[in-house]
Every structure is written in C-alpha cells, then in structure tokens.
Design an enzyme around this catalytic site. Sequence first.
Site: not given
Ligand code: NJP
Length: 251
Positions: A12, A34, A88, A142, A157
């Site tokens: 996502v 996941r 990411n 970030s 965080y």
């Molecule tokens: O977040 P979100 P973003 N194993 O929650 C995956 C940074 N950022 O796209 O496993 C494998 O929509 C999760 O996959 P799933 C932020 O810190 C954001 O906004 O299927 N995967 C999903 O694909 C991050 O580093 C903002 O749940 C795992 C993804 O991570 C990056 O941008 C601001 C996992 C998260 O999708 C992407 O964030 C900023 C695991 N154990 C920095 N745990 C912002 N959105 O405002 C999580 O400054 N994932």
Amino acid sequence: KGRVALVTGASVGIGAAVARALVQQGMRVVGCARSVEKIEKLAAECQSAGYSGTLIPYKCDLSNEEEILSMFSAIKTQHKGVDVCINNAGLAHNEPLLSGKTEGWRNMIDVNVLALSICTREAYKSMKERNVDDGHIININSMGGHRMVPSADEHFYCATKYAVTALTEGIRQELREANTHIRATCISPGIVETEFAFRHHNSDPEKAASVYESIKCLKAEDIASAITYVLSAPPHVQIGDVQMRPVEQVS
Ligand code: NJP
C-alpha cells in the site's frame, strides 16, 4: 530498464506507488510485505496497463530476519540478485517515551531500523558478488528524522528515523571505503496521504483522518517521482537526501 529492484512495504501507500512507477519504467520489481495479496492485485493492474516491467509479489514479515534472508535467497535463485534496494517499509506506533509499551518500540526498531539495515547488507552482498557497480540503496526516511515532531505520539518514531539519517550517511561512507560507485540516498517526506496515520492512530480513526484533512498533503506518487528522479541521475551524481513536504506543512 531490466534492472531488479526490491521495494519493501509494497502492499500500500508509498511502496505501492514506487513499485508501480518502477514497473512502468521497465524494471523487474520484487515487492514485499505481509499482505502479499495486495501486491498480487497491483501486479495484475500493472500487467493490464501494459507496463514494460514486472512486479513480483513476495510475502515477507520484515520483523523476522529469517524471512528477510529467505527472500534474498529466493531473489538470487530466481532473478540473480538485486540492483536497487528501496527500504520503504516503516511504521509508527503511538507509544510515548514516558508511558509507551516496549513491544511497540521494539516493532518500530525491528522494521524501521533493523530490517532496513539487514536488507541493505544483503543487497550490497548481492551487488558485490555480481560486480554491480551502479547499484542504489534508497531509504525512506522522514522529516521526523531531521527534527523532533513536537508530539509525544511520535518521539520514538522520530528516534528510529534519526537512525535512518545516520545509517544512510554511514552506508554512503562504507560504500566509498569499499571503492564502489553504488549510491545511497534517503528521501525525507513530510505528511503523505496514505494509510500511515490510520495505522498510527488505530484507536482513533477521526484523529487520523484529521491529519490528512488539515492541509493539502503530499501524495504517494510525489515520493515515487522523487525516486525515479534519484535513479535517473547521472552516475557521478550522489543525491544525499531529498527533503520534501507539503507547502502548507508548518513544522
Ligand atoms: O505507510 P503505510 P506509508 N513486514 O502504512 C509495510 C515513511 N513516511 O506508505 O505488511 C513487512 O501506508 C506495510 O505492509 P503490510 C514511513 O515511515 C511516511 O506512508 O502489508 N512489511 C506497508 O506496505 C515508511 O517508512 C509518511 O502491512 C511491513 C508499508 O510498510 C514509509 O514512508 C511520512 C511491516 C506501510 O504502508 C512508507 O509509509 C514520513 C512488516 N513487519 C515518512 N510493517 C506519511 N505517510 O505521512 C509494515 O515522514 N510494513
């Protein structure tokens, strides 16, 4: 074109947008998370759109080192190795420093810091054994990795993202010492409209929605554009950190 990129957290948000953009440009992208079924759906969409690259879904819980190592081993067998590694995947739990749960802190360290470090080490190993000298490590950092957000919800965080700032700089130094031209970049966004805030404030969806309603936020595609720019820079250009936030974001 034709290069193999690993995008973590491709199910996502930013990771999905990045995976889509790279497949559109002709890359072979291994997208992991996941929720692999979401990546499978995205792969089908990329195929129907006629993009020249391919998206290969891979189920991996990045908080588990064994799963990460198995993924790299599968990439080696099926695609020879990784040329570009985009770290990411990341998350924020709402766990203040004076009252938060250790479990939430540990999960943030596991994914935001350790998984990024393990994937970088394994990607470098893969590049080195194939003499890939134009590889690239891109870490999604970030703005919170450069200045503390004034909210107890996000202090831990931010600490993990300060670590990403230090790690990206350290990786770049070690790559130079190893005499390679592999580059390391971090992208530091402000607020991006994804599921991120909903996961962060999972007990308070209204609070999460208000984060994205208060200003005109960045879109996941804006981050994907920054990454395609970074990857298209001439080989002698090292882009250290791309800081980007919504015009209306104050802090
Ligand atoms: O977040 P979100 P973003 N194993 O929650 C995956 C940074 N950022 O796209 O496993 C494998 O929509 C999760 O996959 P799933 C932020 O810190 C954001 O906004 O299927 N995967 C999903 O694909 C991050 O580093 C903002 O749940 C795992 C993804 O991570 C990056 O941008 C601001 C996992 C998260 O999708 C992407 O964030 C900023 C695991 N154990 C920095 N745990 C912002 N959105 O405002 C999580 O400054 N994932």
